[in-house]
Write a protein that holds these residues in place. Structure first.
Motif, PDB file in Angstrom:
ATOM      1  N   ASP A  57      79.876  79.668  -1.297  1.00  0.00           N
ATOM      2  CA  ASP A  57      80.597  80.514  -1.947  1.00  0.00           C
ATOM      3  C   ASP A  57      81.432  81.469  -1.928  1.00  0.00           C
ATOM      4  O   ASP A  57      79.891  82.421  -2.181  1.00  0.00           O
ATOM      5  CB  ASP A  57      80.427  79.916  -3.787  1.00  0.00           C
ATOM      6  CG  ASP A  57      81.878  79.576  -4.050  1.00  0.00           C
ATOM      7  OD1 ASP A  57      81.982  78.488  -5.094  1.00  0.00           O
ATOM      8  OD2 ASP A  57      82.884  80.286  -4.610  1.00  0.00           O
ATOM      9  N   GLN A  59      82.734  83.700  -4.226  1.00  0.00           N
ATOM     10  CA  GLN A  59      82.755  84.150  -5.702  1.00  0.00           C
ATOM     11  C   GLN A  59      81.171  84.339  -6.437  1.00  0.00           C
ATOM     12  O   GLN A  59      80.347  83.352  -5.899  1.00  0.00           O
ATOM     13  CB  GLN A  59      83.646  83.142  -6.688  1.00  0.00           C
ATOM     14  CG  GLN A  59      84.020  84.053  -7.618  1.00  0.00           C
ATOM     15  CD  GLN A  59      84.958  83.034  -8.109  1.00  0.00           C
ATOM     16  OE1 GLN A  59      85.494  83.116  -9.335  1.00  0.00           O
ATOM     17  NE2 GLN A  59      86.092  82.066  -7.922  1.00  0.00           N
ATOM     18  N   HIS A  83      83.054  79.565   3.264  1.00  0.00           N
ATOM     19  CA  HIS A  83      82.718  78.300   4.385  1.00  0.00           C
ATOM     20  C   HIS A  83      83.139  77.977   5.645  1.00  0.00           C
ATOM     21  O   HIS A  83      82.593  76.973   6.435  1.00  0.00           O
ATOM     22  CB  HIS A  83      83.279  77.031   3.172  1.00  0.00           C
ATOM     23  CG  HIS A  83      84.164  76.849   2.915  1.00  0.00           C
ATOM     24  ND1 HIS A  83      84.787  76.755   1.881  1.00  0.00           N
ATOM     25  CD2 HIS A  83      85.481  77.275   3.506  1.00  0.00           C
ATOM     26  CE1 HIS A  83      86.330  76.625   1.417  1.00  0.00           C
ATOM     27  NE2 HIS A  83      86.671  77.555   2.782  1.00  0.00           N
ATOM     28  N   LEU A 101      88.226  71.880  -3.614  1.00  0.00           N
ATOM     29  CA  LEU A 101      89.267  72.590  -3.063  1.00  0.00           C
ATOM     30  C   LEU A 101      89.386  72.861  -4.635  1.00  0.00           C
ATOM     31  O   LEU A 101      89.238  73.179  -5.314  1.00  0.00           O
ATOM     32  CB  LEU A 101      90.101  73.005  -2.376  1.00  0.00           C
ATOM     33  CG  LEU A 101      89.587  71.452  -1.031  1.00  0.00           C
ATOM     34  CD1 LEU A 101      90.941  71.386   0.135  1.00  0.00           C
ATOM     35  CD2 LEU A 101      88.898  72.589  -0.500  1.00  0.00           C
TER      36      LEU A 101
HETATM   37  N1  SAH Z   1      89.016  72.646  -8.963  1.00  0.00           N
HETATM   38  C1  SAH Z   1      87.690  71.864  -8.479  1.00  0.00           C
HETATM   39  C2  SAH Z   1      86.518  72.987  -8.350  1.00  0.00           C
HETATM   40  C3  SAH Z   1      86.674  74.259  -6.954  1.00  0.00           C
HETATM   41  S1  SAH Z   1      85.449  75.121  -6.907  1.00  0.00           S
HETATM   42  C4  SAH Z   1      87.415  71.597  -9.917  1.00  0.00           C
HETATM   43  O1  SAH Z   1      88.491  71.276 -10.743  1.00  0.00           O
HETATM   44  O2  SAH Z   1      85.673  70.961 -10.566  1.00  0.00           O
HETATM   45  C5  SAH Z   1      86.606  75.825  -5.348  1.00  0.00           C
HETATM   46  C6  SAH Z   1      85.637  77.133  -5.584  1.00  0.00           C
HETATM   47  O3  SAH Z   1      85.423  77.221  -3.719  1.00  0.00           O
HETATM   48  C7  SAH Z   1      85.571  78.013  -6.389  1.00  0.00           C
HETATM   49  O4  SAH Z   1      84.256  78.508  -6.903  1.00  0.00           O
HETATM   50  C8  SAH Z   1      85.901  79.383  -5.364  1.00  0.00           C
HETATM   51  O5  SAH Z   1      85.128  80.867  -5.647  1.00  0.00           O
HETATM   52  C9  SAH Z   1      85.321  78.227  -3.591  1.00  0.00           C
HETATM   53  N2  SAH Z   1      85.713  79.149  -2.744  1.00  0.00           N
HETATM   54  C10 SAH Z   1      87.311  79.854  -2.422  1.00  0.00           C
HETATM   55  N3  SAH Z   1      87.460  80.208  -1.086  1.00  0.00           N
HETATM   56  C11 SAH Z   1      85.965  79.684  -0.175  1.00  0.00           C
HETATM   57  C12 SAH Z   1      85.844  80.107   0.782  1.00  0.00           C
HETATM   58  N4  SAH Z   1      86.054  80.408   1.410  1.00  0.00           N
HETATM   59  N5  SAH Z   1      84.115  79.434   1.397  1.00  0.00           N
HETATM   60  C13 SAH Z   1      83.556  78.937   0.430  1.00  0.00           C
HETATM   61  N6  SAH Z   1      84.255  78.810  -0.924  1.00  0.00           N
HETATM   62  C14 SAH Z   1      85.649  79.107  -1.265  1.00  0.00           C
END
Ligand code: SAH
Length: 194
Positions: A57, A59, A83, A101
């Motif tokens: 992640d 974040q 990712h 996503l």
């Molecule tokens: N929408 C989903 C949760 C999605 S969480 C739900 O409702 O349950 C999506 C995660 O992807 C977030 O924690 C965000 O920080 C992460 N993210 C965003 N871009 C990313 C990347 N390039 N690589 C890895 N994680 C990423």
């Protein structure tokens, strides 16, 4: 999460069902969007202590939450990294890669997955799959940019070489608020291909 017998599964439930049927003890798996770590824990429970799970992640809050949830599990590695770098971090031969996503619920809504990095990561993920392996992607259309990202992902999935991969798309057609959709891609078994 229990599946009710008399309704269609939600996108995430179906993703779990598809992954559960082919991921087992000793396998390697990736949680491409760790978020709160629920899918990381799910993957770790299936591969067991002899397997390996990489969770990614971008974040810090997500990485912290996922590390806390999986603290007792030696088979889990959680990285603060995009990712799109998964092949570099983890190499070839994974059995399952899960994407969820959009944005982290309760987190920073400006940190959303974006088509360019999502497509790069998906391209890497399918190339890492061993025969019989699976990539699942839970897709959201409700947030700004979500429809465009979903369409980009589905467009990509339609172009996959059918001799090597099979892709499917699951969506509810008559629900007003556009519930999450699911894309799944399996790497075909070498023995099964022509
Ligand atoms: N929408 C989903 C949760 C999605 S969480 C739900 O409702 O349950 C999506 C995660 O992807 C977030 O924690 C965000 O920080 C992460 N993210 C965003 N871009 C990313 C990347 N390039 N690589 C890895 N994680 C990423």
């Amino acid at each position: 999460m229990t599946d009710a017998a008399n309704r269609f599964p939600r996108a995430l439930e179906l993703a779990h069902t598809l992954v559960r049927s082919r991921l087992g003890a000793g396998h390697r798996a990736v949680d491409a969007t760790a978020g709160n770590g629920h899918d990381t824990l799910f993957l770790a429970s299936l591969v067991g202590s002899s397997g390996q799970v990489l969770a990614l992640d971008v974040q810090e809050d997500a990485v912290r939450a996922t590390r806390a949830r999986c603290a007792a599990l030696d088979q889990v590695r959680v990285m603060l990294a995009g990712h799109e770098t998964m092949a570099r971090q983890f190499g070839e031969q994974v059995r399952a890669v899960m994407f969820n996503l959009g944005y982290l619920p309760g987190g920073e809504k400006t940190v959303i997955t974006r088509p360019e990095t999502t497509l790069a990561a998906l391209g890497a993920a399918v190339e890492m799959l061993e025969p019989g392996g699976i990539v699942t992607v839970v897709l959201y259309t409700g947030h700004e940019g979500g429809r465009e990202e979903t369409d980009a992902v589905l467009g990509w999935a339609q172009t996959l070489d059918q001799a090597r991969f099979t892709s499917i798309h699951y969506r509810f057609l008559n629900q007003r608020h556009g519930p999450p959709e699911l894309l799944a891609v399996e790497r075909r078994d070498a023995a099964a291909s022509l």
